[in-house]
Every structure is written in C-alpha cells, then in structure tokens.
Design an enzyme around this catalytic site. Structure first.
Site, PDB file in Angstrom:
ATOM      1  N   SER A 178       4.277  -4.694   0.687  1.00 11.80           N
ATOM      2  CA  SER A 178       3.504  -4.565  -0.556  1.00 11.80           C
ATOM      3  C   SER A 178       2.638  -3.310  -0.488  1.00 11.80           C
ATOM      4  CB  SER A 178       2.619  -5.797  -0.738  1.00 11.80           C
ATOM      5  OG  SER A 178       1.554  -5.748   0.190  1.00 11.80           O
ATOM      6  N   CYS A 179       1.988  -3.011  -1.597  1.00 10.34           N
ATOM      7  CA  CYS A 179       1.135  -1.819  -1.657  1.00 10.34           C
ATOM      8  C   CYS A 179       0.055  -1.851  -0.570  1.00 10.34           C
ATOM      9  CB  CYS A 179       0.504  -1.707  -3.036  1.00 10.34           C
ATOM     10  SG  CYS A 179      -0.043  -3.291  -3.679  1.00 10.34           S
TER      11      CYS A 179
END
Ligand code: NAP
Length: 347
Positions: free
Chosen positions: A143-144
């Site tokens: 994920s980011c």
C-alpha cells in the site's frame, strides 16, 4: 506487446489505466466496471475498452454504455491482470478468475499477505525487493503507507545499518481520497492492529519496527512521522538529508506548511490526476536530538503506488534490471521533473 487488463476502475484502477496506456510496449486491453455509473462514460471518453461481469451486460447496455466484452473474456485474453478491486475483492477474483486460468496478477495493498485470504507470498517494494518479483505469478504491491516506509527505511539501513536500534512510525492517514464520495467523519480514529508493520517486515524482515496508525478528517494526503533510534549519538541532520537527496521518488521540501499545500501545488502544476507519485520529506521539521532522528514526510496516497505497480510489471513480466525499469518509470511518470518542480516551489 504485453497485454494488460485492469480489473477495477476506482481511484487506483483509473490511474493505472491512464499511466499504462502511455507505454508503447504495453497493450491495455481494457478496464473492468462493476457499477453502471458515470465513471463508465469517463473510461469511454479515455478510449478504454470496457469489460463487465456477464450478468451485468444488460444493465450497462440499457443505460447506453458501451461494453466490449465480459470480465472473464478479458482475463482470458490478457497476459497479466492488474487487480484494482476494493480491499478484499482481489482474493475473490483470484479464486474465481485468475487461478483457474493460471493467469498472473498484481494485487493491491488492501489484500492479505497472510492467513486464509492471502493472495500472494510476497509484497513488492521497488526500493527493496524489486528483483525478487521477477517471473512470479502473484505479487502484492504494498500500500501507499507501506511503499513509503520502505522508501525511507531502506536508504537509512543501507547507510547506517547496525548503528540503528529501532524504527517507530506514526502513520497519520487521510480519511478519504479527493474524488471519493464518502463523507469525512469528524473524528480521529486509531487502529489497534495496523497491518502496515507486518507488511513492511515482509520485505525488511530484520527491521526492529513499531507502527501506530491513525486516521484524520482530511482528504489531501497522509503525513507520517518516522523516529529512528540509534545505538549511540544520531548522525547530523545534513547527513540524514543527504541520504535521500538522489533517491527515486523522494522530494525534499523546505517551506510547505501542510499536506493540502503540496496537493494543491501538484494540481496547479498540472501533474496527471493531481498526483506527485512520491513521498516528500519536510526538511524544516526533521529533528535530530541525542540518539534519535525524526523524519516527518507526506505521502501521496493515490499516486505513490502507480509507478510502483508499473515497476512491478517490469520485474514480473519483462524481467528488466531495476536500473532499466527505473529509467522507464521516470520517463513515463516524469518523476525527476516533478521532484525538481516541487523542490523549486518549496525551497
Ligand atoms: N485509494 C488509495 O489511496 C489507495 C492507495 C494504495 C493502495 N490502495 C489499494 O488499492 C485497492 C483499490 O483501492 P481504490 O481506492 O482504488 O478503491 P475504490 O476507489 O473503492 O475502487 C474500487 C473499485 O473496485 C471495483 N470493483 C467492484 N467489484 C470488483 C471486483 N469483483 N473486481 C474488481 N474490481 C471491482 C469498483 O468498481 P465500480 O466502481 O464499477 O463498482 C471500484 O471501481 C485497495 O486494495 C486499496 O487498499 C488504495
């Protein structure tokens, strides 16, 4: 030409589609839509082929939306799927669509790495384990938050190694993305068991890492603080900043006052989707005291993972060297140009 299908057209899927369609080596065979809403029209305007589940074809055509085929057909016809389903949807897609055809797929960070809903046995971070993804069938793109942590931690580990005793990260996450219709709740929420800690340990297993995650009422960007504890006196602030000066996808900003200012600047500068595609270290608030370094950095949640997905494709399918893949990503996403422009604006 590598034939890519993007299964999902939400915040991540639509960004993947516009980026991937700019690469001459890739044939974007189309995107999947599951709701017959106006985003379908946006995809048509962008000249993307639209694939929908078989049972929904009538719903789409009744609304006069063009449909090029079924999701099942698109999966069959592509070389690799970029799955961009909402969290957890990737697992169901893998079971129903990809595994029966042994079709390679990239999953997003909302999917599970462990347990009965696990979709893959590795999480990719282009700064840490790019080569390990080469030739694999299923990989999760972190994920980011997870991508950003790897991007900050790995250069520190390479430079200071054994001198570091632990990393503590406080993730301050935005409530929703700018284009989300869901309401932003007036509350600061905590998470008793953030997945981010285990996700990062998947690709940096030796890290002595502790992560806390909070969600705040904002749509603009994440702002995280990484505290790095050294066994003895911490290095100078200049030495810390120099560690990141030439890193891919890290901008060093001096005068930004908040996440909204960075996001609005990206929009004003005309960056695609208003994304910077990177993390931004806020130099004026980096602190070094005794044995501890504190690095506050904002993280473009929507844009950050798009070049990461692209790099992952370069490893999984094209088996390119990391250097070559970075050069391609830089040219497609204009990362160095964006970094320079932001550093110039916030000097
Ligand atoms: N948003 C971020 O900043 C961000 C950053 C990093 C990673 N991620 C991860 O990326 C993934 C997608 O997030 P998102 O923000 O793009 O979500 P989103 O905006 O809610 O979009 C999800 C999309 O999934 C589609 N969908 C519904 N059923 C599906 C199915 N069975 N298969 C494939 N797609 C289906 C929906 O299509 P319809 O619209 O047609 O119903 C929708 O477009 C999640 O794992 C998330 O954790 C998100």
């Amino acid at each position: 030409m590598t034939k890519v299908f993007i299964n999902g057209y939400g915040n991540i899927g639509r960004r993947l589609a516009s980026a991937i369609s700019g690469d001459k080596e890739i044939q974007l065979i189309g995107i999947a839509k599951y709701s017959a809403d106006e985003k379908t029209q946006e995809a048509v305007r962008n000249h993307f082929n639209i694939y929908v589940p078989e049972e929904k074809i009538k719903e789409f055509t009744d609304k006069k939306y063009r449909v090029n085929g079924t999701v099942e057909e698109a999966v069959e016809n592509c070389d690799i799927v970029l799955d961009a389903a909402k969290e957890g949807g990737g697992f169901l897609n893998k079971m129903k669509l990809y595994r029966p055809l042994n079709k390679p797929a990239v999953f997003q960070g909302g999917e599970d790495r462990h347990g009965k809903y696990s979709v893959a046995d590795m999480i990719h971070n282009s700064r840490v384990n790019y080569d390990k993804a080469s030739g694999r069938t299923y990989v999760i793109q972190g994920s980011c938050n997870v991508s950003g942590m790897g991007r900050i931690m790995q250069p520190m580990i390479e430079k200071f190694g054994e001198e570091i005793s632990r990393f503590d990260v406080t993730l301050i996450r935005r409530w929703a993305d700018l284009e989300d219709s869901k309401q932003v709740k007036d509350s600061i929420e905590w998470n008793p068991n953030p997945h981010h800690q285990d996700d990062v340990k998947d690709f940096i297993p030796t890290a002595n890492l502790y992560v806390d995650a909070y969600k705040v009422p904002s749509r603009m960007m994440h702002l995280h603080q990484m505290s790095i504890r050294f066994k003895k006196k911490a290095p100078s602030k200049d030495s810390i900043i120099e560690t990141f000066r030439k890193e891919f996808g890290i901008a060093i900003l001096n005068s930004a006052t908040g996440t909204a200012q960075v996001r609005k600047k990206a929009l004003e500068l005309g960056f695609s989707h208003g994304d910077t595609n990177m993390v931004h270290i806020h130099q004026e608030v980096v602190r070094v005291e005794e044995d501890t370094v504190k690095i506050p950095y904002s993280d473009d949640q929507t844009g950050m993972v798009i070049p990461e997905n692209y790099l992952l494709l370069q490893s999984m399918v094209h088996k390119r060297s990391r250097q070559e893949a970075l050069a391609k990503a830089n040219s497609l996403f204009q990362i160095d140009y964006k970094k320079k422009a932001l550093e110039e604006e916030f000097k």
